[in-house]
Design a protein around this motif. Structure first.
Motif, PDB file in Angstrom:
ATOM      1  N   GLY A  89     -18.132 -36.933   2.358  1.00  0.00           N
ATOM      2  CA  GLY A  89     -18.464 -38.351   2.468  1.00  0.00           C
ATOM      3  C   GLY A  89     -18.942 -38.985   1.183  1.00  0.00           C
ATOM      4  N   HIS A  90     -19.437 -38.177   0.243  1.00  0.00           N
ATOM      5  CA  HIS A  90     -19.955 -38.766  -0.995  1.00  0.00           C
ATOM      6  C   HIS A  90     -18.846 -39.172  -1.968  1.00  0.00           C
ATOM      7  CE1 HIS A  90     -19.062 -35.134  -3.312  1.00  0.00           C
ATOM      8  NE2 HIS A  90     -19.685 -34.415  -2.396  1.00  0.00           N
ATOM      9  N   LYS A  91     -17.620 -38.758  -1.701  1.00  0.00           N
ATOM     10  CA  LYS A  91     -16.524 -39.116  -2.594  1.00  0.00           C
ATOM     11  C   LYS A  91     -16.114 -40.576  -2.381  1.00  0.00           C
ATOM     12  CE  LYS A  91     -15.204 -35.502  -5.080  1.00  0.00           C
ATOM     13  NZ  LYS A  91     -15.230 -35.536  -6.557  1.00  0.00           N
ATOM     14  N   LYS A  92     -15.934 -41.293  -3.491  1.00  0.00           N
ATOM     15  CA  LYS A  92     -15.382 -42.643  -3.437  1.00  0.00           C
ATOM     16  C   LYS A  92     -13.876 -42.554  -3.662  1.00  0.00           C
ATOM     17  CE  LYS A  92     -19.688 -44.468  -5.375  1.00  0.00           C
ATOM     18  NZ  LYS A  92     -20.325 -45.123  -6.536  1.00  0.00           N
ATOM     19  N   ILE A  93     -13.166 -43.512  -3.092  1.00  0.00           N
ATOM     20  CA  ILE A  93     -11.704 -43.426  -3.071  1.00  0.00           C
ATOM     21  C   ILE A  93     -11.082 -44.659  -3.735  1.00  0.00           C
ATOM     22  CG2 ILE A  93      -9.658 -43.119  -1.642  1.00  0.00           C
ATOM     23  CD1 ILE A  93     -11.654 -40.796  -1.439  1.00  0.00           C
ATOM     24  N   ALA A  94     -10.118 -44.421  -4.605  1.00  0.00           N
ATOM     25  CA  ALA A  94      -9.340 -45.497  -5.216  1.00  0.00           C
ATOM     26  C   ALA A  94      -7.862 -45.248  -4.940  1.00  0.00           C
ATOM     27  CB  ALA A  94      -9.589 -45.564  -6.721  1.00  0.00           C
ATOM     28  N   ALA A  95      -7.126 -46.314  -4.665  1.00  0.00           N
ATOM     29  CA  ALA A  95      -5.687 -46.215  -4.384  1.00  0.00           C
ATOM     30  C   ALA A  95      -4.942 -47.236  -5.216  1.00  0.00           C
ATOM     31  CB  ALA A  95      -5.409 -46.441  -2.898  1.00  0.00           C
ATOM     32  N   VAL A  96      -3.738 -46.870  -5.640  1.00  0.00           N
ATOM     33  CA  VAL A  96      -2.977 -47.744  -6.531  1.00  0.00           C
ATOM     34  C   VAL A  96      -2.464 -48.989  -5.814  1.00  0.00           C
ATOM     35  CG1 VAL A  96      -0.719 -46.676  -6.143  1.00  0.00           C
ATOM     36  CG2 VAL A  96      -1.236 -47.719  -8.376  1.00  0.00           C
ATOM     37  N   GLY A  97      -2.252 -48.887  -4.487  1.00  0.00           N
ATOM     38  CA  GLY A  97      -1.701 -50.042  -3.797  1.00  0.00           C
ATOM     39  C   GLY A  97      -1.896 -49.974  -2.295  1.00  0.00           C
ATOM     40  N   GLU A  98      -1.393 -51.003  -1.630  1.00  0.00           N
ATOM     41  CA  GLU A  98      -1.625 -51.195  -0.197  1.00  0.00           C
ATOM     42  C   GLU A  98      -1.047 -50.070   0.657  1.00  0.00           C
ATOM     43  OE1 GLU A  98       0.184 -54.412   2.803  1.00  0.00           O
ATOM     44  OE2 GLU A  98      -1.007 -55.297   1.190  1.00  0.00           O
ATOM     45  N   LYS A  99       0.181 -49.615   0.334  1.00  0.00           N
ATOM     46  CA  LYS A  99       0.790 -48.567   1.152  1.00  0.00           C
ATOM     47  C   LYS A  99       0.057 -47.240   0.988  1.00  0.00           C
ATOM     48  CE  LYS A  99       5.326 -50.365   2.107  1.00  0.00           C
ATOM     49  NZ  LYS A  99       6.767 -50.062   2.267  1.00  0.00           N
ATOM     50  N   THR A 100      -0.378 -46.959  -0.219  1.00  0.00           N
ATOM     51  CA  THR A 100      -1.159 -45.738  -0.432  1.00  0.00           C
ATOM     52  C   THR A 100      -2.481 -45.829   0.319  1.00  0.00           C
ATOM     53  OG1 THR A 100      -0.155 -45.489  -2.624  1.00  0.00           O
ATOM     54  CG2 THR A 100      -2.140 -44.220  -2.186  1.00  0.00           C
ATOM     55  N   ALA A 101      -3.093 -47.013   0.304  1.00  0.00           N
ATOM     56  CA  ALA A 101      -4.359 -47.207   1.033  1.00  0.00           C
ATOM     57  C   ALA A 101      -4.160 -47.003   2.529  1.00  0.00           C
ATOM     58  CB  ALA A 101      -4.909 -48.600   0.747  1.00  0.00           C
ATOM     59  N   ARG A 102      -3.063 -47.535   3.068  1.00  0.00           N
ATOM     60  CA  ARG A 102      -2.798 -47.369   4.503  1.00  0.00           C
ATOM     61  C   ARG A 102      -2.548 -45.906   4.856  1.00  0.00           C
ATOM     62  NH1 ARG A 102       0.457 -52.282   4.399  1.00  0.00           N
ATOM     63  NH2 ARG A 102       2.341 -51.017   4.551  1.00  0.00           N
ATOM     64  N   ARG A 103      -1.860 -45.182   3.968  1.00  0.00           N
ATOM     65  CA  ARG A 103      -1.616 -43.776   4.238  1.00  0.00           C
ATOM     66  C   ARG A 103      -2.936 -42.996   4.226  1.00  0.00           C
ATOM     67  NH1 ARG A 103       3.037 -40.849   4.090  1.00  0.00           N
ATOM     68  NH2 ARG A 103       3.856 -42.862   4.724  1.00  0.00           N
ATOM     69  N   LEU A 104      -3.832 -43.349   3.319  1.00  0.00           N
ATOM     70  CA  LEU A 104      -5.139 -42.689   3.278  1.00  0.00           C
ATOM     71  C   LEU A 104      -5.925 -42.963   4.555  1.00  0.00           C
ATOM     72  CD1 LEU A 104      -6.048 -43.382  -0.446  1.00  0.00           C
ATOM     73  CD2 LEU A 104      -5.628 -41.135   0.566  1.00  0.00           C
ATOM     74  N   GLU A 105      -5.801 -44.175   5.072  1.00  0.00           N
ATOM     75  CA  GLU A 105      -6.484 -44.508   6.329  1.00  0.00           C
ATOM     76  C   GLU A 105      -5.976 -43.640   7.473  1.00  0.00           C
ATOM     77  OE1 GLU A 105      -6.001 -48.671   6.927  1.00  0.00           O
ATOM     78  OE2 GLU A 105      -7.310 -49.229   5.255  1.00  0.00           O
ATOM     79  N   SER A 106      -4.697 -43.248   7.413  1.00  0.00           N
ATOM     80  CA  SER A 106      -4.148 -42.371   8.454  1.00  0.00           C
ATOM     81  C   SER A 106      -4.793 -40.988   8.409  1.00  0.00           C
ATOM     82  CB  SER A 106      -2.627 -42.252   8.311  1.00  0.00           C
ATOM     83  OG  SER A 106      -2.275 -41.425   7.217  1.00  0.00           O
ATOM     84  N   TYR A 107      -5.400 -40.661   7.277  1.00  0.00           N
ATOM     85  CA  TYR A 107      -6.154 -39.404   7.143  1.00  0.00           C
ATOM     86  C   TYR A 107      -7.662 -39.647   7.317  1.00  0.00           C
ATOM     87  CZ  TYR A 107      -1.794 -37.535   5.212  1.00  0.00           C
ATOM     88  OH  TYR A 107      -0.482 -37.134   5.037  1.00  0.00           O
ATOM     89  N   ASN A 108      -7.994 -40.804   7.869  1.00  0.00           N
ATOM     90  CA  ASN A 108      -9.404 -41.175   8.120  1.00  0.00           C
ATOM     91  C   ASN A 108     -10.213 -41.281   6.831  1.00  0.00           C
ATOM     92  OD1 ASN A 108      -9.115 -41.220  11.007  1.00  0.00           O
ATOM     93  ND2 ASN A 108      -9.145 -38.979  10.968  1.00  0.00           N
ATOM     94  N   VAL A 109      -9.560 -41.774   5.787  1.00  0.00           N
ATOM     95  CA  VAL A 109     -10.215 -41.981   4.501  1.00  0.00           C
ATOM     96  C   VAL A 109     -10.103 -43.457   4.146  1.00  0.00           C
ATOM     97  CG1 VAL A 109     -10.149 -41.457   2.035  1.00  0.00           C
ATOM     98  CG2 VAL A 109      -9.767 -39.635   3.706  1.00  0.00           C
TER      99      VAL A 109
END
Length: 262
Positions: A89-109
């Motif tokens: 939980g202490h890790k912060k997350i950065a994504a290059v774009g919207e589709k990558t962000a949505r895919r990360l959300e599918s992994y509960n991130v």
């Protein structure tokens, strides 16, 4: 997007990976067009299991996980699952774009930072604004991804670790499909979604594409890096304002409607 079949009568060559090309084809067909698929690249896992302890240590260090593509997210979380690791939980997350962000959300991130423009330079700038030099930056990437974030942030005192989780290789079956398609079809649009698809395409067809009438065939690049890859071969292309598949589709629709009005 207006559902008035603006791509009716248009043939679109889709050169991206077979799995990812399916949704592209569906959207072209929903807009009335015909999509011809020629998968030019495929992806293999690159991160060996003997590095699992190093990955575990890296995850335990406070800082950022930076994802530069959907593929990076998929291969990374597959690796974590296989090796029974989780993102703390202490890790912060950065994504290059919207589709990558949505895919990360599918992994509960959930994503903490995403740039307005979906390119590595903008992602590096976003990290400069939100990250502290005391926080480690771990970049999840492919073997052909540029090292923009490392080059930009290391001189500022950041410790940047790159994890190459997948490699991009030519798709031999798709290359055969491209050769057959080039002999059997004429294309209104040829779409490129990465620099690697451009280089593979040119390796297969060589200078032949330059003989295609420019008024009949338009090349569509997903973003500036892909556009520049085509330019390196002397080929100009059109690029959408938004560097996504939907942006490319919207551009092709606008170009087709403009033709209809002439």
């Amino acid at each position: 997007m207006v559902n008035d079949f603006p791509l009716k009568g248009k043939t679109v060559l889709v050169t991206r990976n077979k799995t990812q090309a399916k949704s592209f084809r569906q959207k072209v067909e929903q807009l009335g067009g015909k999509a011809v698929l020629a998968s030019l690249i495929t992806f293999h896992r690159a991160l060996p299991n003997d590095l699992v302890e190093q990955v575990r240590i890296d995850l335990a260090i406070p800082g950022w996980l930076v994802f530069t593509s959907v593929n990076g997210a998929d291969f990374f979380f597959s690796y974590l699952k296989e090796n029974q690791l989780i993102v703390p939980g202490h890790k912060k997350i950065a994504a290059v774009g919207e589709k990558t962000a949505r895919r990360l959300e599918s992994y509960n991130v959930l994503v903490d930072v995403m740039p307005h423009d979906y390119i590595a330079e903008q992602l590096a700038d976003a990290l400069k604004q939100h990250a502290e030099p005391s926080e480690r930056i771990s970049v999840i990437k492919g073997n052909l991804s540029r090292d923009v974030i490392k080059k930009e942030l290391t001189p500022l005192g950041f410790v940047v670790k790159e994890w190459v989780v997948y490699e991009t290789v030519p798709d031999e079956d798709g290359i055969k499909e491209l050769k057959n398609a080039a002999n059997q079809h004429s294309f209104d649009f040829v779409t490129f979604t990465s620099s690697s698809t451009v280089h593979t395409f040119m390796h297969v067809l060589g200078e032949g594409i330059k003989k295609w009438p420019a008024h009949q065939t338009a090349c569509i690049s997903i973003g500036p890096l892909t556009r520049d890859a085509l330019l390196s071969y002397g080929i100009t292309s059109y690029m959408p304002d938004t560097f996504t598949i939907d942006g490319m589709l919207d551009l092709m629709c606008r170009m087709s409607r403009k033709e209809d009005r002439i």
